[in-house]
Design an enzyme around this catalytic site. Sequence first.
Site, short mmCIF file in Angstrom:
data_model
loop_
_atom_site.label_atom_id
_atom_site.label_comp_id
_atom_site.label_asym_id
_atom_site.label_seq_id
_atom_site.Cartn_x
_atom_site.Cartn_y
_atom_site.Cartn_z
N ARG A 27 -3.79 -4.82 5.87
CA ARG A 27 -3.16 -4.53 4.57
C ARG A 27 -3.23 -3.04 4.21
NH1 ARG A 27 -2.34 -9.04 0.87
NH2 ARG A 27 -1.84 -10.77 2.21
N ARG A 31 -1.29 -2.32 -2.44
CA ARG A 31 -1.42 -1.93 -3.85
C ARG A 31 -2.50 -0.90 -4.15
NH1 ARG A 31 -1.22 -7.89 -6.36
NH2 ARG A 31 -2.32 -8.21 -4.39
N ARG A 40 7.36 0.06 -4.57
CA ARG A 40 7.64 -1.33 -4.94
C ARG A 40 8.40 -1.40 -6.26
NH1 ARG A 40 3.21 -5.77 -6.49
NH2 ARG A 40 3.27 -4.38 -8.28
N ASP A 77 5.75 -9.93 5.34
CA ASP A 77 4.76 -10.93 4.95
C ASP A 77 4.86 -12.12 5.89
OD1 ASP A 77 2.81 -11.35 2.56
OD2 ASP A 77 3.67 -13.31 3.02
N TYR A 154 0.67 -23.05 3.08
CA TYR A 154 1.58 -22.60 2.01
C TYR A 154 2.80 -23.51 1.88
CZ TYR A 154 -1.24 -18.37 1.92
OH TYR A 154 -2.29 -17.49 1.81
#
Length: 354
Positions: A27, A31, A40, A77, A154
């Site tokens: 990652r 963020r 973003r 992703d 998921y």
Amino acid sequence: MAGLKNDRFLRALLKQPVDVTPVWMMRQAGRYLPEYRATRTKAGSFMDLCKNPELACEVTIQPLERFPLDAAILFSDILTVPDAMGLGLRFAEGEGPIFDRPVRTAADVDKLFVPDPEGELRYVMDAVRTIRRELDGRVPLIGFSGSPWTLATYMVEGGSSKEFAHVKGMLYDQPALMHKLLDVTAQAVTQYLNAQVDAGAQALMIFDTWGGALTPRDYQEFSLRYMAQIIAGLKREADGRKVPVVMFTKGGGLWLEAMADAGADALGLDWTVDIGAARRRVGSKVALQGNMDPCVLYASPERIRTEVKDILAAYGQGSGHVFNLGHGIHQHVNPEHAAAFVEAVHQLSATYHQ
Ligand code: 1CP
């Protein structure tokens, strides 16, 4: 295409000699970087960012402009695959991923199909091609996918989960249906990863974030087996070089011997195992990637250095180690601490490669 200027990441995965231990961070685009947050915002949403090859390329390269990392990872992703299989993915602000059409019944599983990587997932392949061009041989580009089991959590839950009620309910009550779901997902992942290699990915990583939620027997039957099936179907060479595969099961420390036999070139380790002990357990079968607790990055640069030093010492002499965190970097980490981490790996590791 230009030759690679820095190939120590690929060399370490194949246990070839290196000058210093290569390092990247799971990652690494994300963020915790203000420039990521700005891009973003410009894109509109996280999925808009993933679907815009120029902007996905921009955020992939942002961490490399700050830190001398030894690999880039495609900005995308793992949930792009189930989205392309017809489940309808959205990211609700502050709530994580949501699938509009979760997979709960035999009829739902029957509707699943293997997406065309150059069709529904063309935006990912365009991002890979754009990033390869922009990297211009600076460092290798890692392509990736989720494992079938992790994707299934998921797909069946309809989003993130802590208890896995629906997906484990299906596994225990309807194992044949679960296998059908995992099999079609494994086919989708195999084609997706091979298309990433065709588009320019130089190494591959399979993220099995939720494999550690399974019992030892179910891990072998419902997760490891499908990762091995995928790896057996992958193109392992491109541009005359081997394309190494890293397999990462979070919480898989108890099962390293079985994982080492799945056909991967390297295993990713979370922070719950001692990397020296892991090396003795897997022997010469695979390289290792990991495994500093990402929370160490909340501590001071001095403390980060000590932790890096201890992990390097635990792994010991020679190649076959790619330094990384044991899981993704957290969003509240100070980027200067990430800089201290990367610098420490390069400075303190030279002595292990003489
Ligand atoms: O900007 C944002 O708000 C979105 C945050 C974000 C980011 C930066 C998500 C949402 N995905 C990503 C990118 C991403 N995801 C990358 C590429 C970036 C890089 O590594 O530099 C990769 C490799 C992933 C992989 C991924 N996505 C995994 C496997 C790795 C892991 O961390 O365990 C998983 C489980 C996901 C699902 C996902 N994506 C995003 C969220 C919020 C979630 C759910 C996580 C959960 O269920 O806890």
